[in-house]
Design a protein around this motif. Structure first.
Motif, PDB file in Angstrom:
ATOM      1  N   ARG A  22       0.887  -1.347   0.066  1.00 42.96           N
ATOM      2  CA  ARG A  22      -0.096  -0.037   0.178  1.00 42.96           C
ATOM      3  C   ARG A  22       0.877   1.345  -0.146  1.00 42.96           C
ATOM      4  NH1 ARG A  22      -2.283  -2.464   4.230  1.00 42.96           N
ATOM      5  NH2 ARG A  22      -1.451  -0.773   5.789  1.00 42.96           N
ATOM      6  N   SER A  23       2.119   0.977  -0.123  1.00 37.78           N
ATOM      7  CA  SER A  23       3.105   2.430   0.157  1.00 37.78           C
ATOM      8  C   SER A  23       2.702   3.233   1.416  1.00 37.78           C
ATOM      9  CB  SER A  23       2.998   3.014  -1.134  1.00 37.78           C
ATOM     10  OG  SER A  23       3.593   2.363  -2.276  1.00 37.78           O
ATOM     11  N   SER A  24       2.318   2.431   2.472  1.00 37.04           N
ATOM     12  CA  SER A  24       2.096   3.302   3.768  1.00 37.04           C
ATOM     13  C   SER A  24       3.253   3.735   4.486  1.00 37.04           C
ATOM     14  CB  SER A  24       1.161   2.381   4.524  1.00 37.04           C
ATOM     15  OG  SER A  24       0.026   2.054   3.757  1.00 37.04           O
ATOM     16  N   TYR A  25       3.984   4.368   3.906  1.00 31.78           N
ATOM     17  CA  TYR A  25       5.411   4.790   4.502  1.00 31.78           C
ATOM     18  C   TYR A  25       5.546   6.281   4.262  1.00 31.78           C
ATOM     19  CZ  TYR A  25       6.831   0.395   5.752  1.00 31.78           C
ATOM     20  OH  TYR A  25       6.943  -1.149   6.235  1.00 31.78           O
ATOM     21  N   HIS A  26       6.389   7.098   5.121  1.00 35.06           N
ATOM     22  CA  HIS A  26       6.935   8.346   4.769  1.00 35.06           C
ATOM     23  C   HIS A  26       8.053   8.340   3.858  1.00 35.06           C
ATOM     24  CE1 HIS A  26       6.721  12.804   5.898  1.00 35.06           C
ATOM     25  NE2 HIS A  26       7.799  12.481   5.942  1.00 35.06           N
ATOM     26  N   LYS A  27       8.798   7.439   4.402  1.00 38.24           N
ATOM     27  CA  LYS A  27      10.126   7.338   3.376  1.00 38.24           C
ATOM     28  C   LYS A  27      10.494   5.899   3.540  1.00 38.24           C
ATOM     29  CE  LYS A  27      12.347  11.652   5.181  1.00 38.24           C
ATOM     30  NZ  LYS A  27      12.343  12.404   3.716  1.00 38.24           N
ATOM     31  N   TYR A  28      10.618   5.350   2.291  1.00 39.43           N
ATOM     32  CA  TYR A  28      10.687   3.958   1.756  1.00 39.43           C
ATOM     33  C   TYR A  28      11.345   3.744   0.513  1.00 39.43           C
ATOM     34  CZ  TYR A  28      10.021  -1.068   2.015  1.00 39.43           C
ATOM     35  OH  TYR A  28      10.041  -2.465   2.060  1.00 39.43           O
ATOM     36  N   LEU A  29      12.498   2.931   0.650  1.00 37.43           N
ATOM     37  CA  LEU A  29      13.083   2.400  -0.912  1.00 37.43           C
ATOM     38  C   LEU A  29      12.307   1.440  -1.438  1.00 37.43           C
ATOM     39  CD1 LEU A  29      15.119   2.709  -3.077  1.00 37.43           C
ATOM     40  CD2 LEU A  29      16.480   1.325  -1.599  1.00 37.43           C
ATOM     41  N   LYS A  30      11.498   1.550  -2.705  1.00 36.88           N
ATOM     42  CA  LYS A  30      10.639   0.580  -3.089  1.00 36.88           C
ATOM     43  C   LYS A  30      11.519  -0.310  -4.064  1.00 36.88           C
ATOM     44  CE  LYS A  30       6.771   1.403  -4.726  1.00 36.88           C
ATOM     45  NZ  LYS A  30       5.807   0.666  -3.805  1.00 36.88           N
ATOM     46  N   ARG A  31      12.582   0.220  -4.891  1.00 34.85           N
ATOM     47  CA  ARG A  31      13.273  -0.779  -5.694  1.00 34.85           C
ATOM     48  C   ARG A  31      14.534  -0.094  -6.182  1.00 34.85           C
ATOM     49  NH1 ARG A  31       8.460  -0.508  -8.096  1.00 34.85           N
ATOM     50  NH2 ARG A  31       8.083  -2.732  -7.614  1.00 34.85           N
ATOM     51  N   LEU A  32      15.579  -0.865  -6.641  1.00 39.45           N
ATOM     52  CA  LEU A  32      16.457  -0.012  -7.379  1.00 39.45           C
ATOM     53  C   LEU A  32      16.898  -1.009  -8.622  1.00 39.45           C
ATOM     54  CD1 LEU A  32      19.421  -1.768  -6.756  1.00 39.45           C
ATOM     55  CD2 LEU A  32      19.148  -0.644  -4.478  1.00 39.45           C
ATOM     56  N   THR A  33      17.360  -0.185  -9.372  1.00 35.43           N
ATOM     57  CA  THR A  33      17.840  -0.913 -10.475  1.00 35.43           C
ATOM     58  C   THR A  33      19.603  -0.772 -10.880  1.00 35.43           C
ATOM     59  OG1 THR A  33      15.760  -0.813 -11.852  1.00 35.43           O
ATOM     60  CG2 THR A  33      17.556  -1.454 -13.271  1.00 35.43           C
ATOM     61  N   LEU A  34      20.138  -1.641 -10.896  1.00 32.70           N
ATOM     62  CA  LEU A  34      21.639  -1.792 -11.000  1.00 32.70           C
ATOM     63  C   LEU A  34      21.610  -1.462 -12.770  1.00 32.70           C
ATOM     64  CD1 LEU A  34      22.680  -4.522  -8.343  1.00 32.70           C
ATOM     65  CD2 LEU A  34      22.893  -1.867  -8.158  1.00 32.70           C
ATOM     66  N   LYS A  35      21.802  -0.330 -13.116  1.00 35.73           N
ATOM     67  CA  LYS A  35      22.034  -0.248 -14.556  1.00 35.73           C
ATOM     68  C   LYS A  35      23.470  -0.936 -15.045  1.00 35.73           C
ATOM     69  CE  LYS A  35      19.252   0.870 -17.003  1.00 35.73           C
ATOM     70  NZ  LYS A  35      18.233   0.327 -17.432  1.00 35.73           N
ATOM     71  N   LYS A  36      24.360  -0.196 -14.275  1.00 37.86           N
ATOM     72  CA  LYS A  36      25.737  -0.872 -14.657  1.00 37.86           C
ATOM     73  C   LYS A  36      26.407  -0.675 -13.327  1.00 37.86           C
ATOM     74  CE  LYS A  36      30.132  -0.398 -17.400  1.00 37.86           C
ATOM     75  NZ  LYS A  36      30.897   0.328 -18.023  1.00 37.86           N
ATOM     76  N   VAL A  37      26.673  -1.722 -12.638  1.00 40.08           N
ATOM     77  CA  VAL A  37      27.695  -1.528 -11.211  1.00 40.08           C
ATOM     78  C   VAL A  37      28.163  -2.799 -11.098  1.00 40.08           C
ATOM     79  CG1 VAL A  37      27.412  -0.904  -8.646  1.00 40.08           C
ATOM     80  CG2 VAL A  37      25.867  -0.001 -10.318  1.00 40.08           C
ATOM     81  N   ARG A  38      29.464  -2.621 -10.955  1.00 44.07           N
ATOM     82  CA  ARG A  38      30.479  -3.978 -10.818  1.00 44.07           C
ATOM     83  C   ARG A  38      30.064  -5.080 -11.939  1.00 44.07           C
ATOM     84  NH1 ARG A  38      30.798  -2.627  -4.712  1.00 44.07           N
ATOM     85  NH2 ARG A  38      32.921  -1.486  -4.756  1.00 44.07           N
ATOM     86  N   GLY A  39      29.743  -6.247 -11.373  1.00 42.21           N
ATOM     87  CA  GLY A  39      29.206  -7.245 -12.356  1.00 42.21           C
ATOM     88  C   GLY A  39      27.786  -7.255 -12.709  1.00 42.21           C
ATOM     89  N   PHE A  40      27.119  -6.213 -12.366  1.00 40.56           N
ATOM     90  CA  PHE A  40      25.574  -6.271 -12.500  1.00 40.56           C
ATOM     91  C   PHE A  40      25.342  -5.283 -13.676  1.00 40.56           C
ATOM     92  CE2 PHE A  40      25.852  -7.167  -7.851  1.00 40.56           C
ATOM     93  CZ  PHE A  40      25.283  -8.249  -7.863  1.00 40.56           C
ATOM     94  N   LYS A  41      24.370  -5.831 -14.425  1.00 42.14           N
ATOM     95  CA  LYS A  41      23.869  -4.962 -15.634  1.00 42.14           C
ATOM     96  C   LYS A  41      22.428  -5.092 -15.884  1.00 42.14           C
ATOM     97  CE  LYS A  41      24.694  -3.685 -20.273  1.00 42.14           C
ATOM     98  NZ  LYS A  41      25.352  -3.780 -21.650  1.00 42.14           N
ATOM     99  N   ASP A  42      21.607  -4.262 -15.723  1.00 45.18           N
ATOM    100  CA  ASP A  42      20.454  -3.993 -15.698  1.00 45.18           C
ATOM    101  C   ASP A  42      19.455  -4.985 -14.860  1.00 45.18           C
ATOM    102  OD1 ASP A  42      19.943  -1.967 -17.649  1.00 45.18           O
ATOM    103  OD2 ASP A  42      20.589  -3.536 -19.253  1.00 45.18           O
ATOM    104  N   ARG A  43      19.875  -5.161 -13.618  1.00 42.47           N
ATOM    105  CA  ARG A  43      19.233  -5.994 -12.621  1.00 42.47           C
ATOM    106  C   ARG A  43      18.467  -5.153 -11.425  1.00 42.47           C
ATOM    107  NH1 ARG A  43      19.603  -8.892 -16.031  1.00 42.47           N
ATOM    108  NH2 ARG A  43      21.003 -10.761 -16.368  1.00 42.47           N
ATOM    109  N   GLU A  44      17.267  -5.736 -11.475  1.00 47.77           N
ATOM    110  CA  GLU A  44      16.571  -4.864 -10.530  1.00 47.77           C
ATOM    111  C   GLU A  44      16.234  -5.646  -9.106  1.00 47.77           C
ATOM    112  OE1 GLU A  44      11.723  -4.453 -10.678  1.00 47.77           O
ATOM    113  OE2 GLU A  44      12.539  -3.230 -12.104  1.00 47.77           O
TER     114      GLU A  44
END
Length: 494
Positions: A22-44
């Motif tokens: 329900r997104s019932s938070y004042h502050k909350y990280l819902k998701r992140l996408t590693l577009k390019k970081v170390r060995g990750f590419k386009d990983r959510e």
């Protein structure tokens, strides 16, 4: 099927999952996408539960995800997780992370998008404000090895200030460590209070400082003290949560963090190599990172080692849950002439994770052995012979199927079932009566083994389930052959 029972009720887990949905938070990280970081590419990675565990082999990317989660908040310096060493480190070029988060101070109704990227030799962030607590592995360095505590060494040391642990902090620490925490103080080594050390008291009244604490004890006091003082909605990042802790304490600290998420609307992300840290969490709260991949689900550490080739095997089998794992193991034993030790069977916490891991394993060019996926009989639409996804017998839950097949022949198999449950043979009639009665009263076949065990002198559910499976295999050998026959060419023989 597991022996462990969390003190966190299922209703509390469901309520926290619903709060995220329900997104019932004042502050909350819902998701992140590693577009390019170390060995990750386009990983959510989505954070579908407010306490998230990150597992994986060393170098697999757990700390990368942990650091990326904190990176979008202004209070976290990028160098804390992603340091650069001048001209000697060019690997961070064009790194980028995308975020979806809730921040009611920025947008009162809708989630917002943010980006952090590394261009022109520095991080560029559209950072937002949020209190973030970071507990690194250095928290378990013994006090005797901390250079910042040299002033506290010696008979003349007197603290700049002494503050007693609050009753709330003492209570939570005592629950985690399983020992009373009374008469404990936080001592300030410097006048600014930036360097602190703890002191406790023995049951006999003698005082002792952190120089004589266990590393885990000091770590838990420090973590709980900081969390209880933190603002509601704080993000909490913890590296290797199990460091210095007994397995039971590891479980309890995760239960404490779930309670914090409920009480204070905090969001917690931690890395771990411990199955004990995963035990209190739902499947959607666990993410595995390995070889540039991420996978959500209740993988255990042994399953991850199999996937990454750290365990020598000739066949991997991925199933939905612990009963399915026990069923496949029993079937292979009944079949005979099978090299059981060379087959690694893993419960994945659902059909989705089992299918995905199996698919990734079989297309990985570095894999040295094949794998198959065996789903519950009610997942017929997901079966795929080409992808080595097969079904367990029946068209419903495997627990229901095995129970009904044994029930059909209960008069014939009662003696064997009684012996398999490690009960005196004179209890045959009682066993038959209990099985027939539970066939009428049970509403959830997932728990029927525990219910039968309770009715029969509190026999463990695992023993009851194993007994039913052994009798099923003996009475219906053709069904065992049909089950294993779906992938028999891959089964290592003695």
């Amino acid at each position: 099927m597991a022996d462990y029972r969390s003190e966190i009720r299922d209703s509390e887990i469901t309520a926290l999952e619903d709060k995220v949905t329900r997104s019932s938070y004042h502050k909350y990280l819902k998701r992140l996408t590693l577009k390019k970081v170390r060995g990750f590419k386009d990983r959510e990675i989505s954070f579908d539960f407010p306490v998230t565990a990150l597992i994986g082999p060393n170098g697999g990317g757990k700390t990368t995800i942990l650091g990326a989660a904190g990176l979008i908040y202004a209070s976290v310096p990028p160098r804390r997780f992603f340091a650069k060493s001048g001209k000697y480190d060019s690997s961070m070029k064009d790194w980028s992370v995308e975020y979806e988060l809730i921040d009611r101070d920025v947008n009162k109704r809708l989630p917002i998008s943010r980006v952090a990227n590394f261009k022109q030799a520095k991080w560029n962030r559209t950072a937002v404000e949020r209190q973030v607590l970071i507990f690194g592995v250095e928290r378990t360095v013994p006090a005797t090895e901390r250079k910042d505590l040299t002033k506290a060494v010696g008979g003349s040391f007197v603290a700049a200030s002494e503050v007693a642990l609050t009753p709330a902090v003492a209570g939570h620490v005592a629950a985690i460590l399983g020992k009373p925490i009374e008469g404990y103080n936080r001592l300030s080594v410097d006048t600014a209070g930036r360097i602190t050390i703890f002191a406790g008291r023995t049951s006999g009244g003698d005082q002792y400082s952190e120089f004589h604490f266990g590393a885990g004890e000091a770590s838990i006091i420090r973590i709980v003290s900081a969390i209880e003082e933190a603002s509601d909605g704080t993000m909490i990042l913890i590296e290797e949560i199990e460091n210095g802790l007994h397995p039971v304490a590891t479980r309890r600290v995760v239960e404490y963090l779930i309670d914090v998420a409920a009480r204070k609307s905090c969001q917690v992300i931690f890395t771990t190599h411990s199955n004990d840290a995963l035990a209190p969490l739902p499947a959607r709260a666990i993410w595995a990172a390995y070889s540039g991949e991420v996978l959500q689900g209740k993988l255990d550490i042994a399953a991850l080692r199999t996937i990454t080739g750290q365990i020598d095997a000739k066949l991997a089998v991925f199933v939905e849950d612990s009963f399915a794992k026990l069923m496949v193991t029993s079937a292979l034993r009944v079949l005979g002439d099978v090299e059981i030790d060379a087959i690694k069977i893993h419960a994945m916490g659902g059909a989705g994770p089992a299918i995905k891991v199996n698919e990734q394993h079989n297309i990985d060019p570095t894999s040295t052995f094949p794998s198959v996926c065996l789903l519950d009989g009610d997942q017929a639409e997901l079966a795929d012979d080409v992808k080595r996804v097969f079904l367990l017998p029946g068209s419903t839950l495997p627990e229901s199927y095995v129970f009904s097949r044994v029930l059909d022949r209960i008069d014939v198999v009662a003696a064997r079932l009684t012996a398999a449950m490690q009960l005196p043979l004179g209890r045959q009639e009682a066993v038959k009566n209990v099985v027939r009665q539970r066939a009428l009263t049970n509403r959830d076949r997932h728990v029927i083994w525990e219910q039968i065990g309770e009715d029969l002198d509190f026999t463990a559910g695992f023993i009851v389930a194993s007994a039913f499976l052994a009798v099923w295999g003996q009475e219906y050998p053709q069904e065992v052959q049909e089950l294993v026959g779906k992938f028999v060419d891959l089964v290592p023989k003695r």
